[in-house]
Design a protein around this motif. Structure first.
Motif, PDB file in Angstrom:
ATOM      1  N   LEU A 209       7.857 -13.919 -22.022  1.00 27.36           N
ATOM      2  CA  LEU A 209       9.187 -13.467 -22.852  1.00 27.36           C
ATOM      3  C   LEU A 209       9.571 -14.636 -23.559  1.00 27.36           C
ATOM      4  O   LEU A 209       9.421 -15.890 -23.060  1.00 27.36           O
TER       5      LEU A 209
ATOM      6  N   PHE B  11       3.633  -5.784 -25.794  1.00 26.33           N
ATOM      7  CA  PHE B  11       4.376  -6.123 -26.842  1.00 26.33           C
ATOM      8  C   PHE B  11       5.891  -6.065 -26.578  1.00 26.33           C
ATOM      9  O   PHE B  11       6.469  -5.022 -26.777  1.00 26.33           O
TER      10      PHE B  11
ATOM     11  N   GLU C 269      16.671  -7.700 -27.477  1.00 24.12           N
ATOM     12  CA  GLU C 269      17.632  -7.701 -28.706  1.00 24.12           C
ATOM     13  C   GLU C 269      18.901  -8.027 -28.058  1.00 24.12           C
ATOM     14  O   GLU C 269      19.388  -7.101 -27.126  1.00 24.12           O
TER      15      GLU C 269
ATOM     16  N   ARG D 116      -2.483  -3.998 -24.332  1.00 23.92           N
ATOM     17  CA  ARG D 116      -1.794  -5.116 -24.939  1.00 23.92           C
ATOM     18  C   ARG D 116      -0.350  -5.056 -24.886  1.00 23.92           C
ATOM     19  O   ARG D 116       0.096  -3.715 -24.900  1.00 23.92           O
TER      20      ARG D 116
ATOM     21  N   CYS E  15       2.743 -10.986 -19.228  1.00 21.75           N
ATOM     22  CA  CYS E  15       3.177 -11.265 -20.530  1.00 21.75           C
ATOM     23  C   CYS E  15       4.473 -12.031 -20.595  1.00 21.75           C
ATOM     24  O   CYS E  15       5.386 -11.563 -19.812  1.00 21.75           O
TER      25      CYS E  15
ATOM     26  N   SER F 129       1.294 -14.445 -24.681  1.00 22.99           N
ATOM     27  CA  SER F 129       2.593 -14.863 -25.171  1.00 22.99           C
ATOM     28  C   SER F 129       3.339 -13.851 -25.673  1.00 22.99           C
ATOM     29  O   SER F 129       2.929 -12.574 -25.631  1.00 22.99           O
ATOM     30  N   ASN F 130       4.876 -14.112 -25.903  1.00 21.42           N
ATOM     31  CA  ASN F 130       5.461 -13.076 -26.219  1.00 21.42           C
ATOM     32  C   ASN F 130       5.114 -12.192 -27.614  1.00 21.42           C
ATOM     33  O   ASN F 130       5.621 -11.187 -28.010  1.00 21.42           O
ATOM     34  N   ASN F 131       4.375 -13.222 -28.454  1.00 21.97           N
ATOM     35  CA  ASN F 131       3.878 -12.313 -29.508  1.00 21.97           C
ATOM     36  C   ASN F 131       2.536 -11.741 -29.480  1.00 21.97           C
ATOM     37  O   ASN F 131       1.927 -11.434 -30.643  1.00 21.97           O
ATOM     38  N   GLY F 132       1.873 -11.357 -28.261  1.00 21.04           N
ATOM     39  CA  GLY F 132       0.727 -10.866 -28.155  1.00 21.04           C
ATOM     40  C   GLY F 132      -0.439 -11.577 -28.198  1.00 21.04           C
ATOM     41  O   GLY F 132      -1.572 -11.243 -28.084  1.00 21.04           O
ATOM     42  N   TYR F 133      -0.335 -13.006 -28.311  1.00 17.84           N
ATOM     43  CA  TYR F 133      -1.484 -13.712 -28.318  1.00 17.84           C
ATOM     44  C   TYR F 133      -1.932 -14.136 -26.876  1.00 17.84           C
ATOM     45  O   TYR F 133      -1.091 -14.227 -26.010  1.00 17.84           O
TER      46      TYR F 133
ATOM     47  N   SER G  59      10.033  -6.945 -26.512  1.00 18.12           N
ATOM     48  CA  SER G  59      11.157  -7.548 -27.607  1.00 18.12           C
ATOM     49  C   SER G  59      12.334  -7.576 -26.851  1.00 18.12           C
ATOM     50  O   SER G  59      12.710  -6.460 -26.092  1.00 18.12           O
TER      51      SER G  59
END
Lengths: 866, 471
Positions: free
Chosen positions: B471, B321, B325, B319, B469, B225-229, B323
Motif C-alpha cells: 500500500l 487495486f 482516502e 489483481r 499487495c 505495488s499499490n498501482n497494480g504493477y 485505495s
C-alpha cells in the motif's frame, strides 16, 4: 523393588501453561480398542493416568500370558507394559515375567519384548543375562528377520559382561546369507566397540569391515563406512585410498537416500590423483544435483568445493597457465549449484529452508555475487515464519550490486515498518550495510542515507528511528560527505529517539559534526539538563565525549553546559568508566598549559574509516575456517565446532591420501579409459587372496601414503566406470571363479544337492531392475554365455522363475553352484538364492565365490539392471 | 586439512505432545545415568520457552528431538507449536560422538515424519498415541544405533509386522475442505492393511481401489505495488503423487514437449520455461531430454515426483487495486478492488483477503460490493488483531469484487500511521487451473497389462503462497 516409584505426573516444566493432564490428550473412552479389549480391565487407553498398583495388576496379567491363546490379547498385554515404559513409569520389576514372553513365534510380541529388554538391561544386568541364551539361540534361527532382530537386541544390551556371548553370533552374522543380518552385524561391531574399547579387536574387525565394503548390498556397505568412521575417529576416520573411493563412487546409484550421504561425505576427504580424475568425479556426481534429495545435494556441493580446492591451480605451483585456478573452479561450482539450491530453498519445509539459507549465506561469502541475479527469490514471503524472514533480510544485504540495489533497498524499505520489531531492525541494518559496503553503486549511498534520515523521523516506531541513527553513525564515518544530508534532522531526532543505542549515536554525530549544525549545542543542552533522568551509561559516556568535543568548536555556547556536565559526571558514581573519563577530561582541560594541545587530542578526526569494513567485521579467517566445516552444524550456528562441542567429542577427519598426489610435473600416469578397467574385473581378479585372518598392519594406520596400501587389493589403476560393463569382459577376468562350459547334471541330482545345503549357507541377493526381460530365453542365453546353465525355467503370472546351475573347473575345486532366480514382473526385481555344493571346504572362500558368482550373474544381466 | 563428521546420528528420539508428555521415546545411545526423561523435559522447555539464546553457546550440545508440533505441522497444522528456530538443542549430557550434519538431521526427521504418516494414514497426536507400538517398530528399523538404515516406506514393509489402527482424520474446522482442491495429502489411508477403530481388520485388497492420485500443485508468490504493477512473481510447483496401485507397475509421465529448462534456454514463443527442476530419486530420466517423459516405479505412500520453479512472466490470476482516502483527519476510507483474471469457468475457492490496519484504529466498518456469482462473502474487522478480513467462499473468474471499509483512528492520520496499513495479503486456491501451463500430457502404465484399469486422479491446483499487495 530396587527402584522407588517415580512420580505419577511427569515433572512439569517451570511455568508451564497450566497443569499437565495426561488423560487430557487420551482418546475418548471406547474409541481405543473396542473390538480387542486390552484385557487390562477398565482402562482402555494406554496413556491414561496410572494408579497405584497398576504395575502389580500388569504382573497378574503377565502371569496369565502363558495360558492366553488369543494372539491379539497377548499383544495387548505386552503393549500396556511398553506404554508404561514410555511414560517413564518404572516397570522393570516385570522383567522376569516379560522374559517368559520372549519365547514366541509372534514377531510383534518378540519385538516388543526386545524393546523392553534393551531399555532395562543396563539397570538389571543380572536379569538380562538370563535371557542371553534365548537371544543367542534366536540369532541362529532360520528366519533372517529373527536372526537380525536377536542380534540387534543382543548387541544393544549395553552390558560389558555380555561381550563374550555376543562375539560368536556377531562373527557368524557377518557371513550371513541375508543382507539384513549382515547389516545388523556391522552395526553390532560398533556397539561392541563402544562397550569396551580396550579389548576390542580393532585390527581383526577393521579388516573384515574393509573387506565388506564390497558387499553386494549397499546398506551393508553404508553401515561399514559409518562404523569404520566411528571406530577410527581417533586417527581421522576411515582410511581411504583411490581404489576404495572409486569403487564406492562407481556404485553410488545403488545407495539409498541416506546411504548415499555416507559415500558423498567421504569425497571431501579424498584428493583426486590428477585433474582429470577430479573432473570425472564431478561429472559422475552431477546427476545427484538434479534430485530432490536435498541432503545429497548439499553433500555434493561440499564434495565439489573440496575437489575444486584440490585440483585448482594455485599461484606459484608452476602448472599450465590455462588450467583453472582454485577460485575460478569454485566459482564455476557455485554457478552450477545455484539453481538447484534455490529450488530446494523454495520447495522444502520451513526447517529445511532455514538451514539451506544458512548454507547459501556461506556460499555467498565464498563467492560474492553468486546469487545476485536470483535476489528476488530471497524476498520475504508473507506466510513464512519469522526465523526464515530474518535470515532472508540479512541475506538481501549481501545480494546488492549496482543493478539490484535499488530494488533491494526499496524492498527493505517496505519491511522497516513491519509489525515484527526484529524484522524492522534487521531491515534497517541491512540497508545500512549496503551503503556501508558501497555495494549499491553510484548514488546509492546518498539515497540510502536519505531513507535512513526519513526513518529518524518515524516517531511511531521507536526501534526503527534508533536503528536508523545507529546505521547513520556508521555510515557517516565511512562517507563523511553525507553529513550534509544527515545533519539537519539530528537535533530534532534527539528529542524523540528513546532507545539508548540510538540516542548515543545521535549524540555522537552531534559531537563530531556539531560545528556545522547550528542547533547542536542547544540539543545537547537539553540532554545535559535532564542528566539525572538518563539511566544508560552508554548515553552518558557519549554525551560527555560529544560535549567536550563540541566545546572546542563552539566554546562560547558550550562552556557553561560543559561545566554543569563535568560536575554531574564526576559526581556520578553509577559507572566507574564514566567517572574516570569525566575526571580525565577535566584534568586534561585544566592542567594543559596550551589549550591547543588538548584541542588536538580531543578533536582529532580519528573516527573516519578508510576501508569499507569495521575491524570487527573482518572475519575472513573465521569464515575460511567455517568453510572447512561446511555442511555441518557449524554452518547453521555460524560458529566453530569447538565452541559447541566438547573437545573430547570433536572428530577431526583427515584428508586422504595424505600427500597431495596431483601431477605437478605430469609424471603421473593418465587415468585409464573409462570402461576398460572395470571394478568388477578387479574384484574377480585379485581379491580372493586377501585373507581375513591376517590383518595387514597398514590398515590400522590410516593416514598411509597412497600406493603403499591397497586396501581392497584391486590395483591402483581403477577408473571411473561410465558405461555399463560389456558382458564379455566379465568371463575372462574371473580367474578364480571359472565355470565349466560343459557342466551337466540331472534334475534329481539338482534337487538332492539343493536339499543338502541348508538355507542358512545360501547367499540371497535382491536387486532392483530397470526393466524386466521379455522372456525366459533372453535370460537363459545371457547367462549361458557365462557358462551358467539352466535346469528349468518358467513364466508364472507374477514372476519368471529359473533354476540355474554351474560347475567350477576341477582345478579350482569342481564344486557345483545352484541358483534359484526369481524375476518379479510387477516391480521388476531380481532375487537370487545361490548355494554351493562340494568344492572348497573353506567356508570363507566358498562365501567369496558365491559373492563372485552373484556379481557375475548381475553383470550378465546388466542390461536389465541399471 | 580437517573436516568434521557429517553423518546424521541420533542419540535420542522422542515425540512429545504439545503439553510436554512423552508419547514416544527411544534411546539409541545412552550415556550412563541420564534418564530419557531429563532429555525430553529439557527439550520441551527449550521449545516452549525459547529464550532466543544465540545458537552455539558454549556448553550446549547437539542432541535433537522432534516435537509433535513439528511432526504435525507438515500435515494439518494440529498441535500448533510453532518453533522459532529450526534446530533445537539443549544443554545437558553431551552426546557420545560426532557432530552431525545440520542438514541431514532435519532431512532425516522430516523423513521419519513422512514414514509415520504413510503407515498411520494421518499424522496427529491421536494416531501417534494409538499406533505407538507400530511406530516403535518402525523406529527400530529406520535407525540402528542412531544411524539411518531403511527409510523408504516400501522397503520397510518387509520388516514391519504391526498393523496400523486407523484414526479418522479430524476435520479441519478452520477451513472448509474443498474436495476439488484437497491435495493428495488429504487421502488418509495407510499404505498397509490396517485395523479400524473397532479392531476389525480391513484388508488392503478388499477395499483398496487400484488408484493413483496425481496433483500438479503450484504455489504462487506474487507481490504487487499499490498501482497494480507486479514487483516480484514466482511459481513453486510440484507434481505430487500418492499411489495405491497394486503391484507398483512402472509408470510413464509425459509433460509438455516444449518444456524448456533454465532461464537462458532457447525457447520458442509460447513454450513453457522453468528456471529449474529437480526429481525424485526413483525417476528415470533417460527419455527426459528428448521426449520430456519420465518413467518410474511409484514408491509406496506419498511422494513428490518433481519440483520446479518459475520466475518468468505469467498471468496473475487475481489483481488487487487498493485505495486509501482520508475523509476526515482521523477517518479513512479504504477500498480494495480485486479482479479475477482467470477464465469464467474457473473460480477461486476459500479466498480471504486481509488488510492490516494501524494500531490506533478504534472502529472500522466494512461493506462488500458484490457481483453475482460470488458466494459465502463476508467482511469484518477483527479488533484484537487490528485487521480487516474479507472472505469469499467462491470467487468466479472474470468478475470483479470490491470491499469498502470506513476506519476511525484515535488520532489524526500521519504519514507514519499510513505506513502501518498493509500490506494486503490474499489467500486462495483455484481448483483445476494452473498458471504455468505446465501440463501432464499423459500418465500411463508402462506396459500393457490387460485388465489392469487403474483409476487416475489428476488434479491441477493453484494456491497462494504469498500473494501480497503493497500500500
Amino acid at each position: 523393588m530396587q527402584h522407588p516409584y517415580p512420580p505419577r505426573n511427569l515433572p512439569q516444566p517451570g511455568g508451564g501453561p497450566g497443569p499437565i493432564h495426561q488423560g487430557g490428550n487420551a482418546p475418548t473412552p471406547g474409541s481405543m480398542s473396542g473390538g480387542s479389549p486390552g484385557g487390562a480391565g477398565k482402562d482402555d487407553s494406554y496413556f491414561t493416568e496410572s494408579r497405584k498398583g497398576e504395575v502389580n495388576e500388569l504382573r497378574q496379567l503377565l502371569r496369565t500370558f502363558g495360558s492366553e491363546r488369543d494372539k491379539q490379547r497377548k499383544r495387548e498385554i505386552i503393549k500396556k507394559v511398553i506404554a508404561y515404559m514410555t511414560l517413564g513409569i518404572d516397570v522393570s520389576r516385570l522383567f522376569t515375567e516379560m522374559m517368559l514372553a520372549i519365547e514366541t513365534r509372534d514377531l510383534v510380541i518378540k519385538k516388543m519384548v526386545y524393546l523392553f529388554l534393551c531399555n532395562y538391561a543396563e539397570t538389571h544386568p543380572d536379569l538380562a543375562q538370563m535371557c542371553t541364551n534365548t537371544l543367542v539361540k534366536d540369532s541362529g534361527n532360520e528366519d533372517p528377520m529373527v536372526r537380525g532382530l536377536a542380534l540387534r537386541a543382543l548387541c544393544s544390551l549395553r552390558l560389558p559382561q555380555m561381550i563374550e556371548y555376543t562375539s560368536e553370533p556377531l562373527r557368524r552374522s557377518l557371513q550371513d546369507g541375508h543382507a539384513y543380518v549382515r547389516k545388523t552385524g556391522v552395526m553390532g561391531i560398533l556397539k561392541m566397540y563402544h562397550l569396551n574399547k580396550e579389548d576390542f579387536d580393532k585390527a581383526a574387525f577393521n579388516d573384515i569391515l574393509y573387506d565388506m565394503l564390497r558387499d553386494p548390498d549397499s546398506s551393508v556397505v553404508t553401515n561399514c563406512i559409518l562404523v569404520l568412521n566411528e571406530i577410527m575417529a581417533d586417527s581421522g576416520g576411515m582410511a581411504l585410498n583411490r581404489a576404495v573411493m572409486l569403487h564406492l563412487l562407481n556404485r553410488i546409484h545403488e545407495f539409498s537416500e541416506f546411504g548415499i550421504l555416507s559415500v558423498l561425505d567421504l569425497v571431501p576427504r579424498y584428493i583426486p590423483a590428477n585433474d582429470e580424475e577430479g573432473f570425472q568425479i564431478m561429472n559422475l556426481l552431477d546427476p545427484v544435483l538434479r534430485t530432490a534429495n536435498s541432503g545429497a545435494v548439499v553433500a555434493t556441493i561440499c564434495a565439489f568445493l573440496s575437489i575444486a580446492d584440490a585440483i585448482g591451480k594455485r599461484p606459484g605451483d608452476g602448472r599450465d597457465a590455462d588450467s583453472p585456478s582454485v577460485d575460478d573452479l569454485k566459482r564455476q561450482v557455485c554457478v552450477r549449484i545455484k539453481a538447484p539450491l534455490v529450488t530446494l530453498i523454495a520447495s522444502g519445509s520451513n526447517e529445511l529452508t532455514y538451514v539451506l539459507l544458512k548454507y547459501a549465506d556461506q556460499l555467498i561469502d565464498l563467492c560474492p555475487g553468486i546469487f545476485d541475479d536470483e535476489y528476488r527469490q530471497f524476498y520475504v514471503r508473507y506466510s513464512e515464519p519469522t526465523h526464515i524472514k530474518h535470515s532472508k533480510v540479512r541475506l538481501l544485504a549481501k545480494l546488492a550490486n549496482p543493478e539490484t540495489a535499488p530494488d533491494i533497498v526499496a524492498e527493505l524499505g517496505e519491511l522497516v515498518a513491519d509489525i515484527d520489531e526484529t524484522m524492522g531492525r534487521l531491515a534497517v541494518r541491512s540497508m545500512g550495510s549496503i551503503a556501508l559496503h558501497d555495494s549499491g553503486g553510484q548514488g546509492a549511498v546518498e539515497s540510502i542515507a536519505r531513507r535512513l534520515v526519513e526513518m529518524l523521523d518515524l516517531q511511531g516506531i521507536p526501534h526503527v528511528s534508533s536503528e536508523a541513527a545507529t546505521a547513520l553513525a556508521s555510515l557517516v564515518r565511512r562517507h563523511p560527505d553525507i553529513i550534509t544530508v544527515v545533519s539537519a534532522p539530528l537535533p530534532r531526532a534527539l528529542r524523540y529517539i528513546t532507545e539508548p543505542n540510538g540516542r548515543s549515536n545521535v549524540i555522537f554525530l552531534l559531537g563530531e559534526y556539531g560545528e556545522s549544525i547550528a542547533e547542536a549545542p542547544y540539543a545537547l543542552e537539553r540532554v545535559i539538563d535532564s542528566y539525572d533522568n538518563i539511566t544508560d551509561d552508554g548515553v552518558k559516556t557519549a554525551l560527555l565525549a560529544a560535549t567536550v568535543k563540541l566545546f572546542f568548536h563552539r566554546p562560547p555556547e558550550m562552556q557553561k553546559m560543559l561545566g554543569r556536565l563535568m560536575k554531574k559526571a564526576t559526581e556520578d558514581v553509577s559507572s566507574q568508566d564514566l567517572h574516570d573519563r569525566a575526571l580525565f577530561y577535566y584534568r586534561l582541560l585544566r592542567s594543559s598549559p596550551d589549550p591547543n594541545v588538548a584541542k588536538s587530542i580531543i578533536t582529532s578526526k580519528s573516527m573516519s574509516m578508510t576501508t569499507d569494513q569495521f575491524a570487527e567485521e573482518d572475519d575472513s579467517e573465521f569464515r575460511a575456517s567455517l568453510m572447512n566445516e561446511f555442511n555441518t552444524l557449524c554452518t547453521v550456528y555460524r560458529c566453530k565446532a569447538e565452541n559447541f562441542i566438547e573437545e573430547e567429542n570433536i572428530v577431526k577427519f583427515v584428508k586422504m591420501p595424505k600427500d597431495h598426489p596431483l601431477a605437478r610435473e605430469g609424471n603421473v600416469a593418465p587415468v585409464a579409459d573409462p570402461g576398460v578397467n572395470t571394478i568388477v574385473d578387479q574384484f574377480g581378479g585379485t581379491t580372493i587372496g586377501v585373507s581375513l585372518a591376517a590383518p595387514s598392519p597398514s590398515m590400522c594406520a590410516p593416514p598411509a601414503p597412497v600406493g603403499e596400501v591397497d586396501l581392497l587389493g584391486f590395483g591402483d589403476d581403477v577408473s571411473i566406470l561410465s558405461a555399463p560393463q560389456p558382458p564379455a569382459s566379465g568371463t575372462n577376468s574371473l580367474q578364480s571363479l571359472s565355470l565349466k562350459s560343459n557342466a551337466s547334471i540331472t534334475g534329481d541330482e539338482y534337487q538332492s544337492m539343493w536339499r543338502a545345503v541348508s538355507d542358512l549357507e545360501a547367499v540371497t541377493i535382491s536387486t532392483h531392475m530397470r526393466s524386466r526381460p521379455t522372456s525366459t530365453d533372453a535370460v537363459e542365453s545371457a547367462l549361458g554365455a557365462f557358462n551358467v546353465m539352466t535346469m528349468a525355467s518358467g513364466e508364472l503370472q507374477t514372476e519368471f522363475k529359473f533354476f540355474l546351475y554351474g560347475q567350477e573347473e576341477a582345478y579350482y575345486g569342481g564344486g557345483y553352484f545352484l541358483i534359484e532366480a526369481v524375476v518379479m514382473k510387477a516391480s521388476p526385481s531380481l532375487n537370487l538364492t545361490i548355494k554351493s555344493f562340494g568344492g572348497d571346504s573353506d567356508s570363507i572362500k566358498r562365501k567369496e565365490k558365491l559373492d563372485q558368482l552373484a556379481e557375475l550373474i548381475k553383470s550378465a544381466l546388466g542390461e536389465y539392471l541399471h | 586439512m580437517s573436516a568434521a563428521a557429517r553423518v546424521a546420528m541420533i542419540t535420542n528420539f522422542f515425540v512429545l505432545s504439545p503439553r510436554g508428555d512423552t508419547v514416544i521415546a527411544k534411546t539409541y545411545r545412552s550415556k550412563s545415568g541420564a534418564h530419557t526423561n531429563s532429555h525430553t523435559e529439557a527439550f520441551f522447555r527449550k521449545v516452549k520457552f525459547w529464550d532466543g539464546v544465540a545458537p552455539g553457546t558454549p556448553g550446549m550440545d547437539t542432541t535433537l528431538g522432534l516435537g509433535s508440533g513439528k511432526l504435525t505441522s507438515s500435515s494439518d497444522g494440529e498441535g500448533a507449536e510453532t518453533s522459532k528456530e529450526s534446530v533445537k538443542r539443549f544443554g545437558d549430557a553431551p552426546p557420545v560422538f560426532v557432530m552431525p550434519d545440520g542438514y541431514s538431521y532435519m532431512h532425516l526427521l522430516s523423513k521419519i515424519a513422512k514414514v509415520f504418516k504413510d503407515y498411520c494414514g494421518t499424522l496427529s497426536e491421536e494416531s501417534i498415541r494409538k499406533n505407538f507400538i507400530l511406530l516403535y517398530e518402525l523406529l527400530d528399523e529406520i535407525l540402528d544405533y542412531g544411524y539411518p538404515q531403511v527409510t523408504q516406506t516400501e522397503n520397510l514393509k518387509a520388516f514391519v509386522y504391526n498393523e496400523p489402527i486407523v484414526v479418522t482424520a479430524v476435520a479441519d474446522t478452520g477451513k472448509m475442505i474443498n474436495p476439488k482442491t484437497a491435495s493428495a495429502t488429504a487421502v488418509h489411508k495407510p499404505v498397509i492393511s490396517s485395523v479400524d477403530a473397532d479392531g476389525k481388520k480391513t484388508s488392503l485388497s478388499s477395499n483398496q481401489k487400484n488408484e493413483i492420485f496425481v496433483d500438479i500443485l503450484e504455489r504462487l508468490s506474487v507481490m504487487f505495488s499499490n498501482n497494480g504493477y507486479v514487483l516480484n512473481s514466482t511459481i513453486d510447483g510440484c507434481i505430487q503423487m500418492k499411489s495405491y496401485l497394486a503391484g507398483s507397475p512402472q509408470l510413464r509421465l509425459a509433460l509438455n514437449e516444449d518444456l524448456a529448462i533454465g532461464r537462458n534456454a532457447n525457447t520458442t514463443y509460447g513454450s513453457v520455461t522453468v528456471d529449474d527442476i529437480n526429481f525424485n530419486d526413483c525417476v528415470n530420466l533417460s527419455e527426459w531430454e528428448h521426449g520430456r517423459t519420465l518413467s518410474f516405479y511409484p514408491p509406496d505412500g506419498e511422494f513428490i515426483v518433481l519440483n520446479y520453479r518459475m520466475t518468468g512472466e505469467f498471468k496473475t490470476p487475481f489483481r488487487i487495486f487498493p485505495s486509501i482516502e482520508e475523509i476526515e483527519p482521523n477517518k479513512l476510507e479504504i477500498s480494495v478492488h480485486v479482479r479475477a483474471e482467470i477464465p469464467d469457468n474457473h473460480f477461486g475457492a476459500n479466498v480471504s483477503i486481509e488488510v492490516p490496519l494501524p494500531q490506533s484504529t478504534t472502529v472500522a466498518t466494512c461493506n462488500v460490493v458484490s457481483s453475482p456469482g460470488a458466494n459465502g462473502v463476508s467482511a469484518e474487522y477483527i479488533s484484537h488483531e487490528k485487521k480487516l478480513v474479507w472472505t469469499l467462499k467462491k470467487f468466479p473468474g472474470c468478475t470483479e469484487q470490491t470491499m469498502r471499509a470506513k476506519v476511525t483512528l484515535s488520532g489524526p492520520c500521519t504519514s507514519q500511521i499510513r505506513r502501518e496499513i498493509g500490506p494486503i495479503n490474499m489467500n486462495f486456491e483455484i481448483p483445476m487451473y494452473n498458471v504455468s501451463s505446465l501440463q501432464v500430457r499423459y500418465l500411463r502404465i508402462a506396459e500393457n497389462m490387460p485388465g489392469y484399469a487403474p483409476y487416475r486422479w489428476v488434479r491441477y491446483v493453484t494456491q497462494s503462497s504469498s500473494y501480497v499487495c503493497r500500500l
